[in-house]
Design an enzyme around this catalytic site. Sequence first.
Site, PDB file in Angstrom:
ATOM      1  N   HIS A 160       0.808  -1.213   0.000  1.00 29.49           N
ATOM      2  CA  HIS A 160       0.000   0.000   0.000  1.00 29.49           C
ATOM      3  C   HIS A 160       0.850   1.276   0.000  1.00 29.49           C
ATOM      4  O   HIS A 160       0.332   2.365  -0.241  1.00 29.49           O
ATOM      5  CB  HIS A 160      -0.976   0.003   1.189  1.00 29.49           C
ATOM      6  CG  HIS A 160      -0.348   0.230   2.527  1.00 29.49           C
ATOM      7  ND1 HIS A 160      -0.089  -0.794   3.417  1.00 29.49           N
ATOM      8  CD2 HIS A 160       0.073   1.356   3.148  1.00 29.49           C
ATOM      9  CE1 HIS A 160       0.443  -0.301   4.512  1.00 29.49           C
ATOM     10  NE2 HIS A 160       0.568   1.006   4.383  1.00 29.49           N
ATOM     11  N   ASP A 217       0.022  -7.631   1.158  1.00 27.96           N
ATOM     12  CA  ASP A 217       0.438  -6.241   1.392  1.00 27.96           C
ATOM     13  C   ASP A 217       1.957  -6.112   1.440  1.00 27.96           C
ATOM     14  O   ASP A 217       2.512  -5.414   2.287  1.00 27.96           O
ATOM     15  CB  ASP A 217      -0.177  -5.687   2.679  1.00 27.96           C
ATOM     16  CG  ASP A 217      -0.026  -4.163   2.773  1.00 27.96           C
ATOM     17  OD1 ASP A 217       0.080  -3.510   1.721  1.00 27.96           O
ATOM     18  OD2 ASP A 217       0.014  -3.632   3.909  1.00 27.96           O
ATOM     19  N   SER A 259       4.891   2.194   8.119  1.00 24.31           N
ATOM     20  CA  SER A 259       4.526   1.087   7.247  1.00 24.31           C
ATOM     21  C   SER A 259       5.684   0.710   6.340  1.00 24.31           C
ATOM     22  O   SER A 259       6.257   1.560   5.652  1.00 24.31           O
ATOM     23  CB  SER A 259       3.307   1.461   6.395  1.00 24.31           C
ATOM     24  OG  SER A 259       2.171   1.630   7.197  1.00 24.31           O
TER      25      SER A 259
END
Length: 374
Positions: A109, A139, A217
């Site tokens: 993402h 992901d 992230s």
Amino acid sequence: MKFLKIKFTNLIQIFIIACLVNFSQQAEVLALISSENHNFVSTAIKNVAPAVVKIDTERLVERQQFDPTLLDPLLRDLLGEPGIGPDRERGQGSGVIINENGLVLTNAHVVERVDDVSVTLADGTVCDGQVLGTDVVTDLALVKIKESTYSHFAPLGNSEDLEVGDWAIALGTPYGLEKTVTLGIVSSLHRDINSLGFSDKRLDLIQTDAAINPGNSGGPLINSSGEVIGINSLVRSGPGAGLGFAIPINLAKNVSDQLLKNGEVIHPYLGVQLISLNPRMAKEHNHDPNSIVQLPERNGALIQSVIPNSPAEKAGLRRGDLVIAAENVSIEEPKALLDQVEKAQIGKVFLLNVLRDNKEIQINIKPEPLPGLT
């Protein structure tokens, strides 16, 4: 007098024991301190921090057009005619270099559907990046730094060796703040991402109380030995505390190998929607006078619906079938079936044991690639 002497001797013994206990506790604390008066965290991050990078992305997004006749004439004179063109949308995340060739693991993402990627190294050098592949199901993504080889890359650990309570150290660039480190423990293992509301993903997560914030992230989660054990993925906040989650490094290594080789990851797909069934739920259903069918009072993965033109429909699976085994492995819940499907081969026969109308039957199904990923 003799009594007082005995009592005094006992007090001396108690004092000595207390000192020994206190010394032992101090020794345990000092065991976490290095010879240079730095704790195990600073020692551990020296292995990984030089390999942690900041990832900046840009993509062009078409602006929403509006009727120019609605623009105030005075503003039209000041601003001119409204132009039509794309806007630049910017994003940011973290990553970790995993080998000398400049391969960077991060989250899908962070880099999916972007036009430009730049990678800022630990020493501040900004490099161009190329997205080699993304896998939205797990992901995960793989980015190549378009420069020479790198001496700083992170050692990868074994996430199967983790236990609840182990130290967990999160590194990254939350909110664009580089070289940020947070400390916690492994709070839980094998946390199903579907239980967090992500029905389109297939992975178990490491749960940690180490602070993971926006921008973290794609950064590494490391153990006390300075080995990467996970890739920071998401955070769920609540009153009084936050929950962080990371993708196990063993899965990340497998996905990165496939992305490097093929540019994509193929996930097998049956085409059924499942719910968990257990004896209590089945009994409550069967006692309902309005129930149309009787369910077997046992554990399994109950087929709630079959997707049209899917491998499941072609094989003859029906709504209400209860899957109790796959490839001779007992199935107690939907997740167990999904784990077996993930190991299946595309186009090869996949054996299911199903209860239908209180009779056990075997169904041969040929998984196909999960649609909509490429």
